[in-house]
Design a protein around this motif. Structure first.
Motif, short mmCIF file in Angstrom:
data_model
loop_
_atom_site.label_atom_id
_atom_site.label_comp_id
_atom_site.label_asym_id
_atom_site.label_seq_id
_atom_site.Cartn_x
_atom_site.Cartn_y
_atom_site.Cartn_z
N LEU A 255 0.66 -1.15 0.08
CA LEU A 255 0.00 0.14 0.03
C LEU A 255 0.99 1.38 -0.04
N VAL A 256 0.46 2.37 -0.70
CA VAL A 256 1.30 3.54 -1.15
C VAL A 256 0.33 4.45 -1.09
N ALA A 257 0.97 5.65 -0.88
CA ALA A 257 0.19 7.02 -0.88
C ALA A 257 -0.44 7.09 -2.53
N PRO A 258 -1.35 7.82 -2.83
CA PRO A 258 -1.98 7.84 -4.16
C PRO A 258 -1.11 8.59 -5.09
N TYR A 259 -1.35 8.18 -6.33
CA TYR A 259 -0.44 8.66 -7.46
C TYR A 259 -1.61 8.70 -8.40
N SER A 260 -1.19 9.80 -9.33
CA SER A 260 -1.76 9.79 -10.72
C SER A 260 -1.17 9.08 -11.82
N LEU A 261 -1.97 8.84 -12.73
CA LEU A 261 -1.49 8.10 -13.87
C LEU A 261 -0.30 8.73 -14.71
N ALA A 262 -0.28 10.09 -14.65
CA ALA A 262 0.63 10.76 -15.30
C ALA A 262 1.96 10.57 -14.48
N GLU A 263 1.91 10.43 -13.01
CA GLU A 263 2.95 10.32 -12.31
C GLU A 263 3.39 8.88 -12.51
N LEU A 264 2.51 8.01 -12.55
CA LEU A 264 2.90 6.48 -12.72
C LEU A 264 3.65 6.46 -13.92
N GLY A 265 3.04 6.95 -15.14
CA GLY A 265 3.72 7.18 -16.27
C GLY A 265 5.21 7.73 -16.74
#
Length: 209
Positions: A142-152
């Protein structure tokens, strides 16, 4: 007489398990502000099991995550409202607890063997981890929320990323202990630890992992 006592003991254990699911769902939603929803659960008919069919109660014949996914209500109904949670689990006390990811918490998961090894290596290098849970088939970090852009951007910066690594962000979900999957019980490998001065568990950024 022994049979009656044995049955009573079994029913008592079942009630305890049902209470644990409700209490866990309330903790996740009310104290930690994570949105949850009941999982679909299982078809307990022995004829299905004997035939080797998936025990999931959903209509899909080959469900990839039997029992531990939302159906009715769907994932969009996930909530922090304790009244709604009590109503759901009063109607279906055996329902798995499913976390809607992407809001206050996200996740990444690996197959169980690789996940156990990754956990060992990450801790060897002194990286602070958040909650880690194990299903019979996968390890979920489990991790802090991330956006698709950040993950990309993060994935683009890596020379290699294992294809077995799954991401559970906005619109995703994971089941939480003390739920059970079709293959067995879910458990905390690294239990949640609250942030200092807070009630919700501390969560690392995904790029730390």
């Amino acid at each position: 007489m022994r049979e009656i006592l044995g049955r009573r003991r079994k029913l008592s254990l079942q009630r305890k398990g049902r209470t644990a699911l409700l209490n866990a769902a309330l903790t996740y939603a009310e104290q930690w502000k994570w949105r949850v929803v009941p999982g679909v659960g299982y078809d307990k008919r022995t004829t299905w099991r004997a035939a080797g069919a998936q025990p999931c109660a959903c209509p899909r014949p080959n469900c990839p995550v039997p029992g531990v996914h939302p159906l009715d209500p769907g994932l969009l109904a996930a909530t922090r409202d304790p009244r709604m949670i009590r109503w759901w689990w009063s109607r279906r006390p055996d329902a798995p607890v499913v976390l809607a990811t992407g809001d206050r918490v996200s996740a990444a998961s690996l197959p169980a063997v690789a996940g156990a090894r990754a956990l060992e290596v990450i801790e060897h290098f002194g990286v602070r981890l958040g909650p880690v849970l194990a299903t019979p088939t996968r390890y979920v970090f489990l991790v802090a929320p991330y956006s698709l852009a950040e993950l990309g951007e993060l994935l683009d910066s890596q020379e290699w990323v294992p294809t077995s690594l799954r991401y559970h962000g906005d619109g995703g979900y994971v089941a939480l202990p003390p739920s059970s999957s079709s293959a067995g019980q879910l458990r905390w490998v690294r239990p949640p630890v609250a942030e200092e001065g807070g009630t919700a568990p501390w969560l690392p950024r995904i790029d730390m992992l």
